[in-house]
Design an enzyme around this catalytic site. Structure first.
Site, PDB file in Angstrom:
ATOM      1  N   GLY A   1      44.191  57.005  42.202  1.00  9.86           N
ATOM      2  CA  GLY A   1      45.420  56.327  42.566  1.00  9.86           C
ATOM      3  C   GLY A   1      45.741  55.242  41.579  1.00  9.86           C
TER       4      GLY A   1
ATOM      5  N   GLY B   1      49.346  47.846  41.369  1.00  9.41           N
ATOM      6  CA  GLY B   1      49.844  46.797  40.491  1.00  9.41           C
ATOM      7  C   GLY B   1      48.800  46.276  39.524  1.00  9.41           C
ATOM      8  N   MET B   2      47.510  46.500  39.826  1.00  5.03           N
ATOM      9  CA  MET B   2      46.461  45.977  38.966  1.00  5.03           C
ATOM     10  C   MET B   2      45.824  47.051  38.097  1.00  5.03           C
ATOM     11  SD  MET B   2      45.874  42.795  38.818  1.00  5.03           S
ATOM     12  CE  MET B   2      44.195  42.796  38.216  1.00  5.03           C
TER      13      MET B   2
ATOM     14  N   LYS C   1      38.038  51.464  37.710  1.00 12.10           N
ATOM     15  CA  LYS C   1      39.338  50.820  37.824  1.00 12.10           C
ATOM     16  C   LYS C   1      39.705  50.266  36.451  1.00 12.10           C
ATOM     17  CE  LYS C   1      42.025  47.544  40.514  1.00 12.10           C
ATOM     18  NZ  LYS C   1      42.037  46.621  41.674  1.00 12.10           N
TER      19      LYS C   1
ATOM     20  N   ASP D   1      44.858  39.185  49.219  1.00 13.03           N
ATOM     21  CA  ASP D   1      45.732  40.358  49.316  1.00 13.03           C
ATOM     22  C   ASP D   1      45.139  41.370  50.296  1.00 13.03           C
ATOM     23  OD1 ASP D   1      48.011  41.824  48.780  1.00 13.03           O
ATOM     24  OD2 ASP D   1      47.132  42.881  47.083  1.00 13.03           O
TER      25      ASP D   1
END
Length: 892
Positions: free
Chosen positions: A19, A22-23, A41, A134
């Site tokens: 996936g 935003g980061m 990531k 968040d």
């Protein structure tokens, strides 16, 4: 750019995309070294040039790397490939909570289980100083092992909604609410639908901001819809800032009423009105999960007719619920006395009276309890539990605490640790040192921010401002008194009560409870007593046998009136420090530790260098200051309750021999180098001759080493040649120094080592095996540390410990030193000598001793291969009992 399967990032091979957000992008990958699946990531190269985003990326790495918890995604590695930076994370099989909620709200049992796991992970992060910022369903993954939190490390918000550019504001106003909300770049950090009001306003986020987000997530888990929604970001922001979501029961009528309460409080607009920790929510959820029948929220319908028995049952349940919610019953009402049992936190034990810590004190406003407790592998620390909460919070920085006491406004707690008087805010924060208190016996905090305290187990009371300053003496010993302790302020803030008693059985005159004033105009005996007392609601509380009594007391005149009556039949009394284990508040509630009088004792336990238990010495007893003989065959130790004596134990035959019979307290035994004599300190009525020694076999007379009156001496230590006896010497609460006497000379005291800081204290000294060096503990630097200095010749000084520590002792060959840090871990330090100096190696942690007993906590066998540790054993926990409205029972 997107990475294709087979792409290598160092040892990691990309398998498939997972996936993007935003980061950055997330990929499934394989660790070719360990042959395991991981998640990668990636922050793309064009974003690495953005300093702010790169900083956020690095912050996320640091944040996650410090967390190790079953409900937080594990960070395995961090790497860089060209201009590309990436994180290597635990690969999680499951679905996000966001995906799960697309199927609808969660059943209550599933909701409570998942929510408890989320709260547990969040609480762990907050305790590590990390705020998520968040938290949302998309950052929570549901796996077979439970919920896992993702994506820590968002940068702190630095722009408010009101500070947006006109173009950004326009974009926000026209943006439709996304199906999977993400953080909006260039605006406030976080995800709008789950952000706390203070985040939207650009204020500093703290753990309570995460709690608001968690409340929003909980609401969505229960109802299947967001707590705050709208057609644009502006409308969402407006709802968060100004509106309340409709009750969960409106959408889910079978949801428990308590869940509505948990969520509503989490979503309070003012952070001060929310739950103050995720641990509090976890406790509430655990309690709710444990109910055999969870009542749904009340329906709005006509009242049903019930019979008298039903009404009585409802009334009783209501009273208990009122208690659980913290609605304390005030004296004088018609409600009956309510008793409830308070248990320690999960896997945590109350520190019992044998630890000289005590089980707890209730705040003056009756709303919270502070207590000392420890876990299986943790040193004792201070915990606070609001009565309206189901969980307690550990106050960081209070390790090794004892004898806590509340400020008059219930906002601060005073306590003793590391030989000092300290204070800490109930809400948390740094613990602040106020004064030295080497061996304290209680404190009290008056309404004018005056603190009374007993800095030593021998001596009078001192006062100091709660803001800091120089201590000054308030009471002076007289007659046969050797100690003043357990001060307790009366309502006017000027008068107080305290216990005056003696360590000698030879005197009983002038001992008991005194009524005194800070200005010195009043100081008189109120009643004979062998324990400290407390005052509340016009009554003086004291013990008689195993009963806690209350008697009317005129606090203005300091006079007893009327007759005493029993409030509690069986309450524990710690004769070792002359204190009964109870605490009273100003609004008619009290807590106590149920049971009979008598000490719970400690166990002398052999442990090897890895911490493995090898066996015990003798039966359980109240032991203090164990000391192994030079040949390792004998043990000298203080034993007894309330007046302690010196005993020796033959470690080969387990034969006990009592050495002292003087009717006084005897402490800190030490062996002569040939093992034929034992020296010790004595608490006597006139305090002259406070050091003595006698033959270790019990024969012969006691030999007195004279000292002037009103001098406290302890920790006598023989030099290896038998000529000198060194000891710690004090005439007040500060400035404890090392003195010595020449046993072959005039025996007059001479100064050996004074603290460089005149307000510091030196204690727990030991000679090196060759007699050239002295290891000692000192508070002169602010924290207690272990040092070595020369006995004769050029002094010099070497710091041995690298963290707050004490209890330094030598290996028989002098090549290794041992000490214990303030968390109860034992360390070994290599030592070498060159001429007039020593070389200190790097301390090596051996094992966690988890010691909670008083006095010198351990001793090392001569060869350093094992240690005799004085442990307060784990026992069946004696819970605290809370009593409300006790005055109603006295008036029957």
């Amino acid at each position: 750019m997107s990475l294709t399967p087979g792409t290598k990032l160092g040892p990691y091979e990309i398998v498939a995309p997972i996936g993007a957000g935003g980061m950055g992008e997330v990929y499934k990958a394989r660790d070719t070294r360990l042959d395991r699946e991981v998640a990668i990531k990636v922050l793309p190269s064009h974003l690495c040039k953005d300093a702010d985003l790169k900083q956020r990326f690095e912050r996320e790495a640091r944040a996650i790397s410090s967390l190790n918890h079953p409900h937080i995604c594990t960070l395995h590695d961090i790497g860089r490939e060209g201009e590309m930076e990436f994180l290597v994370l635990e690969y999680l099989e499951g679905e996000t909570l966001a995906a799960r909620l697309k199927k609808g709200p969660m059943p209550v049992a599933e909701l409570l289980k998942t929510a408890t796991q989320i709260a547990d992970g969040l609480d762990r992060a907050h305790r590590s100083g990390i705020v998520h910022r968040d938290l949302k369903p998309g950052n929570i993954v549901l796996t077979k092992g439970g919920a896992k939190l993702l994506d820590f490390g968002l940068a702190k918000p630095n722009v408010s909604v009101m500070g947006m550019s006109s173009s950004a504001m326009s974009a926000a106003a026209t943006m439709t609410s996304p199906a999977s909300p993400i953080t909006q770049e260039g605006m406030v950090v976080g995800t709008y639908q789950y952000m706390a009001p203070e985040q939207l306003e650009g204020k500093e986020a703290d753990p309570r901001s995460d709690i608001f987000s968690f409340g929003s997530v909980l609401y969505e888990m229960a109802t299947g819809k967001r707590a705050f929604d709208g057609k644009s970001s502006i409308s969402v922001m407006s709802a968060i800032l100004e509106k309340e979501p409709e009750p969960i029961s409106a959408t889910h009528p079978l949801a428990p009423a308590a869940l509505d309460h948990i969520v509503q409080r989490a979503l309070a607009k003012d952070p001060e009105e929310r739950w103050q920790s995720a641990g509090d929510i976890k406790g509430e959820l655990q309690w709710l999960s444990g109910q055999s029948h969870i009542a749904p929220a009340p329906l709005k319908s006509a009242p049903a007719k019930v019979n008298g028995l039903r009404i009585a049952a409802i009334a009783a349940a209501g009273m208990l619920l009122a208690f659980a919610a913290g609605w304390v019953v005030r004296p004088g009402t018609t409600m009956t006395v309510v008793r409830a049992v308070i248990t320690p936190p999960d896997k945590i034990n109350f520190d019992l009276k044998g630890d000289f810590a005590g089980p707890g004190v209730i705040s003056p406003d009756g709303q919270s309890i502070a207590f000392s407790a420890h876990g299986e592998n943790s040193f004792k620390a201070l915990w606070v539990r609001p009565l309206q909460s189901m969980s307690a919070q550990r106050l960081v920085g209070t390790e090794g605490c004892s004898f806590p006491f509340w400020s008059a406004d219930s906002k601060w707690i005073g306590f003793f640790a590391e030989g000092k008087l300290k204070k800490i805010a109930v809400s948390g924060g740094p613990a602040m040192t106020l004064a030295e208190a080497t061996n304290p016996r209680g404190g009290a905090w008056g309404k004018d921010d005056v603190i009374l305290y007993a800095p030593n187990f021998q001596g009078g009371l001192f006062r100091i401002s709660a803001r800091g300053g120089t201590p000054s003496a308030v009471t002076v010993l007289s007659g046969g008194q050797t100690t003043h302790r357990w001060p307790f302020f009366l309502p006017d803030g000027n008068s107080f009560l305290y216990l005056a008693t003696s360590h000698s059985a030879a005197t009983d005159s002038g001992l008991g409870i005194y009524f005194a004033t800070l200005d010195g105009k009043m100081n008189r005996l109120v009643m004979p007593s062998d324990t400290g007392v407390q005052y509340a609601n016009g009554y003086l509380f004291f013990h008689v046998g195993s009963a806690l009594m209350a008697q009317p007391f005129n606090a203005r005149k300091g006079e007893l009136q009327g007759e005493a009556a029993a409030v509690v039949d069986r309450v524990q009394h710690d004769a070792g420090v002359w204190r009964t284990l109870f605490s009273v508040s100003n609004i008619g509630s009290l807590i106590y530790q149920a049971g009979d009088s008598g000490s719970l004792g400690t166990e002398l336990t052999w442990m090897d260098r890895a911490g493995k238990k090898l066996g015990k010495v003798a039966d359980r007893e109240l032991y203090i200051d164990p000391r192994i003989s030079p040949d390792g065959n004998m043990l000298a130790v203080t034993r007894g309750d309330p007046l302690q004596d010196i005993w020796t134990i033959d470690l080969r035959r387990n034969v006990n021999t009592r050495l002292t019979f003087g009717g006084s307290t005897h402490l800190t035994p030490s062996w002569s180098p040939d093992g034929k004599y034992v020296a010790y300190s004595v608490g006597t009525a006139n305090r002259a001759g406070c050091l003595r020694y006698r033959a270790a076999d019990g024969g012969g007379e006691e030999i007195n080493i004279g000292e002037e009156r009103l001098v406290t001496c302890f920790s006598p230590q023989w030099s290896p040649d038998g000529r000198y006896l060194l000891y710690a010497r004090s005439t007040g609460p500060t400035g404890i120094s090392i003195y010595g006497v020449d046993l072959q000379g005039d025996k007059k005291p001479f100064l050996v080592q004074a603290p460089e800081n005149p307000t510091g204290n030196i204690f727990e000294l030991r000679f090196s095996p060759n007699g050239r060096w002295i290891v000692y503990s000192s508070t002169e630097s602010g924290a207690t540390q272990v040092y070595v200095t020369r006995f004769n010749g050029p002094k010099g000084r070497w710091q041995i410990s690298t963290t707050s520590a004490s209890f330094g002792t030598w290996r028989r060959d002098g090549k290794e030193l041992f000490f214990m840090d303030n968390l109860g871990a034992i360390y070994a330090v290599p030592i070498t000598e060159t001429g007039e100096t020593i070389h200190v190696g790097t301390p090596v942690r051996l094992f966690q001793a988890s010691v909670t007993a008083v006095g010198f906590a351990y001793d090392a066998a001569p060869d350093g291969k094992k240690f005799l540790v004085n442990i307060s054993p784990e026992q069946e926990q004696t819970s605290l009992v809370l009593v409300t409205n006790w005055l109603a029972e006295l008036k029957k």
